[in-house]
Scaffold this active site. Structure first.
Site, PDB file in Angstrom:
ATOM      1  N   THR A 185      18.321 108.877 106.287  1.00 45.41           N
ATOM      2  CA  THR A 185      17.883 109.069 107.891  1.00 45.41           C
ATOM      3  C   THR A 185      17.246 107.726 107.820  1.00 45.41           C
ATOM      4  OG1 THR A 185      16.804 109.673 109.572  1.00 45.41           O
ATOM      5  CG2 THR A 185      15.492 110.373 107.349  1.00 45.41           C
ATOM      6  N   ASP A 186      17.398 107.264 109.010  1.00 43.83           N
ATOM      7  CA  ASP A 186      16.989 105.888 109.497  1.00 43.83           C
ATOM      8  C   ASP A 186      15.326 105.805 109.783  1.00 43.83           C
ATOM      9  OD1 ASP A 186      16.988 106.795 111.968  1.00 43.83           O
ATOM     10  OD2 ASP A 186      17.521 105.759 112.407  1.00 43.83           O
ATOM     11  N   GLU A 187      15.096 107.243 109.225  1.00 44.62           N
ATOM     12  CA  GLU A 187      13.716 107.536 109.746  1.00 44.62           C
ATOM     13  C   GLU A 187      12.466 107.090 108.579  1.00 44.62           C
ATOM     14  OE1 GLU A 187      11.649 111.257 111.431  1.00 44.62           O
ATOM     15  OE2 GLU A 187      14.142 110.473 112.662  1.00 44.62           O
ATOM     16  N   TYR A 196       8.400 115.186 107.517  1.00 41.56           N
ATOM     17  CA  TYR A 196       9.999 115.084 106.834  1.00 41.56           C
ATOM     18  C   TYR A 196      10.603 113.972 106.817  1.00 41.56           C
ATOM     19  CZ  TYR A 196      14.713 113.980 108.623  1.00 41.56           C
ATOM     20  OH  TYR A 196      15.944 113.667 109.216  1.00 41.56           O
ATOM     21  N   LYS A 225      12.324 113.453 103.461  1.00 42.79           N
ATOM     22  CA  LYS A 225      13.507 111.808 103.120  1.00 42.79           C
ATOM     23  C   LYS A 225      13.553 111.542 102.636  1.00 42.79           C
ATOM     24  CE  LYS A 225      17.117 113.931 104.777  1.00 42.79           C
ATOM     25  NZ  LYS A 225      17.986 114.374 103.962  1.00 42.79           N
TER      26      LYS A 225
HETATM   27  P1  NAD Z   1      20.655 121.033 110.853  1.00 43.92           P
HETATM   28  O1  NAD Z   1      18.976 121.707 110.624  1.00 43.92           O
HETATM   29  O2  NAD Z   1      21.588 121.759 111.622  1.00 43.92           O
HETATM   30  O3  NAD Z   1      21.824 121.278 108.875  1.00 43.92           O
HETATM   31  C1  NAD Z   1      20.965 121.925 108.397  1.00 43.92           C
HETATM   32  C2  NAD Z   1      21.978 122.975 107.347  1.00 43.92           C
HETATM   33  O4  NAD Z   1      20.804 123.194 106.350  1.00 43.92           O
HETATM   34  C3  NAD Z   1      21.407 124.167 107.888  1.00 43.92           C
HETATM   35  O5  NAD Z   1      23.002 124.988 107.877  1.00 43.92           O
HETATM   36  C4  NAD Z   1      20.787 124.814 107.286  1.00 43.92           C
HETATM   37  O6  NAD Z   1      20.893 126.023 106.872  1.00 43.92           O
HETATM   38  C5  NAD Z   1      20.890 124.183 106.024  1.00 43.92           C
HETATM   39  N1  NAD Z   1      19.647 124.602 104.768  1.00 43.92           N
HETATM   40  C6  NAD Z   1      18.591 124.618 104.810  1.00 43.92           C
HETATM   41  N2  NAD Z   1      17.776 124.450 103.639  1.00 43.92           N
HETATM   42  C7  NAD Z   1      18.710 125.150 103.234  1.00 43.92           C
HETATM   43  C8  NAD Z   1      17.905 125.505 101.456  1.00 43.92           C
HETATM   44  N3  NAD Z   1      17.478 125.479 101.164  1.00 43.92           N
HETATM   45  N4  NAD Z   1      19.664 125.792 101.099  1.00 43.92           N
HETATM   46  C9  NAD Z   1      21.021 125.145 101.867  1.00 43.92           C
HETATM   47  N5  NAD Z   1      20.653 125.313 102.956  1.00 43.92           N
HETATM   48  C10 NAD Z   1      19.667 124.601 103.412  1.00 43.92           C
HETATM   49  O7  NAD Z   1      20.750 119.535 110.233  1.00 43.92           O
HETATM   50  P2  NAD Z   1      21.533 118.179 110.267  1.00 43.92           P
HETATM   51  O8  NAD Z   1      21.314 117.651 111.441  1.00 43.92           O
HETATM   52  O9  NAD Z   1      22.908 118.230 110.434  1.00 43.92           O
HETATM   53  O10 NAD Z   1      21.267 117.094 109.674  1.00 43.92           O
HETATM   54  C11 NAD Z   1      22.051 117.353 108.031  1.00 43.92           C
HETATM   55  C12 NAD Z   1      20.996 116.123 107.134  1.00 43.92           C
HETATM   56  O11 NAD Z   1      21.629 115.550 108.214  1.00 43.92           O
HETATM   57  C13 NAD Z   1      20.227 115.894 106.897  1.00 43.92           C
HETATM   58  O12 NAD Z   1      19.771 115.738 105.441  1.00 43.92           O
HETATM   59  C14 NAD Z   1      19.335 115.187 107.723  1.00 43.92           C
HETATM   60  O13 NAD Z   1      18.081 114.911 107.233  1.00 43.92           O
HETATM   61  C15 NAD Z   1      20.598 114.140 108.174  1.00 43.92           C
HETATM   62  N6  NAD Z   1      20.562 113.885 108.796  1.00 43.92           N
HETATM   63  C16 NAD Z   1      20.446 114.237 109.987  1.00 43.92           C
HETATM   64  C17 NAD Z   1      20.520 113.150 111.556  1.00 43.92           C
HETATM   65  C18 NAD Z   1      20.141 113.705 113.014  1.00 43.92           C
HETATM   66  O14 NAD Z   1      20.339 113.078 113.492  1.00 43.92           O
HETATM   67  N7  NAD Z   1      20.108 115.127 113.308  1.00 43.92           N
HETATM   68  C19 NAD Z   1      20.052 111.350 111.305  1.00 43.92           C
HETATM   69  C20 NAD Z   1      20.158 111.250 110.196  1.00 43.92           C
HETATM   70  C21 NAD Z   1      20.486 111.986 108.918  1.00 43.92           C
HETATM   71  O1  TDX Z   2      11.161 118.072 123.786  1.00 47.17           O
HETATM   72  C1  TDX Z   2      11.441 116.479 122.901  1.00 47.17           C
HETATM   73  N1  TDX Z   2      10.515 115.961 124.276  1.00 47.17           N
HETATM   74  C2  TDX Z   2      11.088 114.654 123.558  1.00 47.17           C
HETATM   75  O2  TDX Z   2      10.577 113.895 124.111  1.00 47.17           O
HETATM   76  C3  TDX Z   2      12.006 116.305 121.920  1.00 47.17           C
HETATM   77  C4  TDX Z   2      12.710 117.413 120.982  1.00 47.17           C
HETATM   78  C5  TDX Z   2      11.909 115.656 121.959  1.00 47.17           C
HETATM   79  N2  TDX Z   2      11.613 114.011 121.833  1.00 47.17           N
HETATM   80  C6  TDX Z   2      11.505 112.797 121.288  1.00 47.17           C
HETATM   81  C7  TDX Z   2      11.127 112.738 120.708  1.00 47.17           C
HETATM   82  C8  TDX Z   2      12.178 111.115 119.812  1.00 47.17           C
HETATM   83  O3  TDX Z   2      11.323 110.310 120.404  1.00 47.17           O
HETATM   84  O4  TDX Z   2      13.018 112.784 121.448  1.00 47.17           O
HETATM   85  C9  TDX Z   2      13.150 111.378 120.711  1.00 47.17           C
HETATM   86  C10 TDX Z   2      14.217 112.515 119.159  1.00 47.17           C
HETATM   87  O5  TDX Z   2      13.548 113.368 119.659  1.00 47.17           O
HETATM   88  P1  TDX Z   2      14.645 114.336 117.957  1.00 47.17           P
HETATM   89  O6  TDX Z   2      15.912 115.185 118.422  1.00 47.17           O
HETATM   90  O7  TDX Z   2      13.870 115.647 117.685  1.00 47.17           O
HETATM   91  O8  TDX Z   2      14.870 113.481 116.994  1.00 47.17           O
HETATM   92  P2  TDX Z   2      14.233 112.724 116.118  1.00 47.17           P
HETATM   93  O9  TDX Z   2      12.795 112.916 115.331  1.00 47.17           O
HETATM   94  O10 TDX Z   2      14.542 111.223 116.085  1.00 47.17           O
HETATM   95  O11 TDX Z   2      14.914 112.845 114.437  1.00 47.17           O
HETATM   96  C11 TDX Z   2      15.992 112.688 114.680  1.00 47.17           C
HETATM   97  O12 TDX Z   2      16.652 111.701 113.827  1.00 47.17           O
HETATM   98  C12 TDX Z   2      17.171 111.729 112.636  1.00 47.17           C
HETATM   99  C13 TDX Z   2      16.816 113.989 114.149  1.00 47.17           C
HETATM  100  O13 TDX Z   2      16.267 115.190 114.296  1.00 47.17           O
HETATM  101  C14 TDX Z   2      16.923 113.790 112.311  1.00 47.17           C
HETATM  102  O14 TDX Z   2      16.747 114.903 111.311  1.00 47.17           O
HETATM  103  C15 TDX Z   2      17.373 113.058 111.384  1.00 47.17           C
HETATM  104  O15 TDX Z   2      16.637 112.350 110.324  1.00 47.17           O
END
Ligand code: NAD
Ligand code: TDX
Length: 360
Positions: free
Chosen positions: A136-138, A162, A166
């Site tokens: 992630t970019d975080e 988190y 990562k």
């Molecule tokens: P998500 O939470 O929707 O899905 C995570 C999946 O991993 C689920 O299916 C869960 O059951 C599985 N999981 C969790 N713990 C586990 C374990 N111990 N063993 C096996 N499986 C397990 O997450 P997502 O949003 O799809 O993100 C996927 C990946 O991409 C993550 O590594 C996250 O850090 C990265 N990522 C997410 C975002 C975003 O915006 N969502 C952005 C950049 C990177």
């Molecule tokens: O109820 C809310 N109100 C609100 O203002 C929630 C859930 C979020 N927010 C804000 C927090 C953040 O500034 O919105 C923005 C986006 O929040 P999230 O959807 O929780 O995402 P973020 O914290 O940016 O992280 C996401 O992007 C990077 C993913 O959850 C991560 O898994 C990924 O790595």
């Protein structure tokens, strides 16, 4: 026929990636999806592919080395695409331990088993094997409002448990590349949105709350900026890095789609009004009065913005779906999958929401 081991494939991005790959390559590839099925994992996301001969599912925890070892023993895995993680920042602030377990120790287990299975007696690795670590970019921390971007060379400065977990997992992957010449890549992607996203994350939470006439919680002043990418563009980037990326390299993935949270919420409200048919009773309650400013997230990063220059110039990746179009596709998907939303918001979600938003 290439065999992919996808971890976390029942989650949001993982399930979209599996759809993307099976759609693009059909029978040319085989996918094994290993997922623990936490609250975020949902096999409904994969109903349409579950009967395919070249797709299989194994329920296992990535921290369970014996279970992962067995998968490598029984299958000649060519590519690992490692998504499995705890992914929600707010949960990590409440309960960091599981983030360290899954994101750090789980990644170590994946690395060790891939290494053991792919390493030759002289310490080199079998041809064509690759481990893609999805990050992630975080990990880069927070940018000033008025400038700057995250490059692959930006020093790591994670703030939340988190992002710290990562960042640790990225460091482990880097250490395996540096120490063993382990064949891997890391991708650091910005915020994704699209179908199958669990409604703890901003966009699906706002869509679901607005449709149900519930308050729309905005943390702080609503001016935090995220760089949004349609999930299928992320899937495409991962596929391209696997096929064209230089081994041992990190690639940032993002589409220059920066928006303040409050802008996102306003766009969702306007798009819902535009897309709901005349006469739909929900049109009456979907308006800006639902917006509620609440206590800020602890340690809330102000701005994320990816510089995607490297993946563009080296690999030719560019996002295809701009936000205006992507948000419509996303809302359309949620309209067409009301049962999916009902299923994931019943049960534990009710307690989660009550607990997380009780003072908000
Ligand atoms: P998500 O939470 O929707 O899905 C995570 C999946 O991993 C689920 O299916 C869960 O059951 C599985 N999981 C969790 N713990 C586990 C374990 N111990 N063993 C096996 N499986 C397990 O997450 P997502 O949003 O799809 O993100 C996927 C990946 O991409 C993550 O590594 C996250 O850090 C990265 N990522 C997410 C975002 C975003 O915006 N969502 C952005 C950049 C990177
Ligand atoms: O109820 C809310 N109100 C609100 O203002 C929630 C859930 C979020 N927010 C804000 C927090 C953040 O500034 O919105 C923005 C986006 O929040 P999230 O959807 O929780 O995402 P973020 O914290 O940016 O992280 C996401 O992007 C990077 C993913 O959850 C991560 O898994 C990924 O790595």
């Amino acid at each position: 026929m290439r065999t992919y081991l996808v971890t976390g494939g029942a989650g949001f991005i993982g399930s979209n990636f599996i759809h993307y790959m099976l759609n693009k390559y059909g029978k040319e590839i085989r996918i094994i999806n290993v997922d623990k099925l936490t609250y975020a994992g949902n096999l409904e996301n994969l109903r349409d592919v579950e009967d395919l001969d070249n797709y299989s599912f194994v329920r296992a925890d990535i921290c369970d080395s014996a279970a992962i070892e067995e998968i490598f023993r029984k299958n000649d895995i060519d590519v690992v695409v490692h998504f499995a993680a705890e992914s929600h920042v707010d949960r990590s602030i409440r309960n960091p331990e599981v983030f360290v377990k899954t994101n750090v120790l789980g990644t170590l287990v994946m690395l060790n088993n891939a290494k053991a299975s792919w390493e030759l007696s002289d310490g080199t690795f079998k041809e064509g094997k690759r481990f893609l670590h999805v990050s992630t970019d975080e990990v880069y921390g927070s940018l000033e409002e008025d400038g700057g971007y995250f490059y692959e060379t930006t020093p790591y400065a994670p703030h939340s448990p988190y992002s710290a977990s990562k960042a640790s997992s990225d460091m482990l992957v880097k250490s395996y590349m540096d120490t063993y010449k382990f064949p891997a890549n890391i991708t650091n992607c910005s915020n994704n949105y699209g179908p199958y996203q669990f409604p703890e994350k901003l966009i699906p939470l706002i869509i679901n709350n607005a449709l149900n006439g519930k308050k729309l919680p905005v943390y702080g002043d609503g001016k935090n900026v995220r760089d949004w990418l349609y999930v299928m563009d992320h899937a495409k980037a991962i596929d391209m890095v696997i096929n064209k990326g230089r081994l041992f390299e990190t690639y940032n993935v993002g589409g220059h789609n920066e928006k303040q949270n409050i802008e996102i919420i306003n766009i969702i409200l306007d798009t819902l009004q535009e897309m709901l048919p005349d006469g739909d009773p929900r049109k009456a309650h979907i308006n800006k009065d639902l917006i509620t400013y609440v206590e800020d997230r602890k340690g809330h990063d102000r701005r994320y913005a990816i510089a995607p220059d490297k993946i563009k110039s080296e690999i030719g990746w560019e996002p295809e779906t701009m936000f205006k179009e992507g948000i419509k596709l996303t809302i359309k998907w949620y309209f067409e999958h009301e049962d999916w939303m009902k299923n994931v918001t019943s049960g534990d979600y009710v307690n989660y929401y009550a607990e997380m938003y009780k003072n908000k």
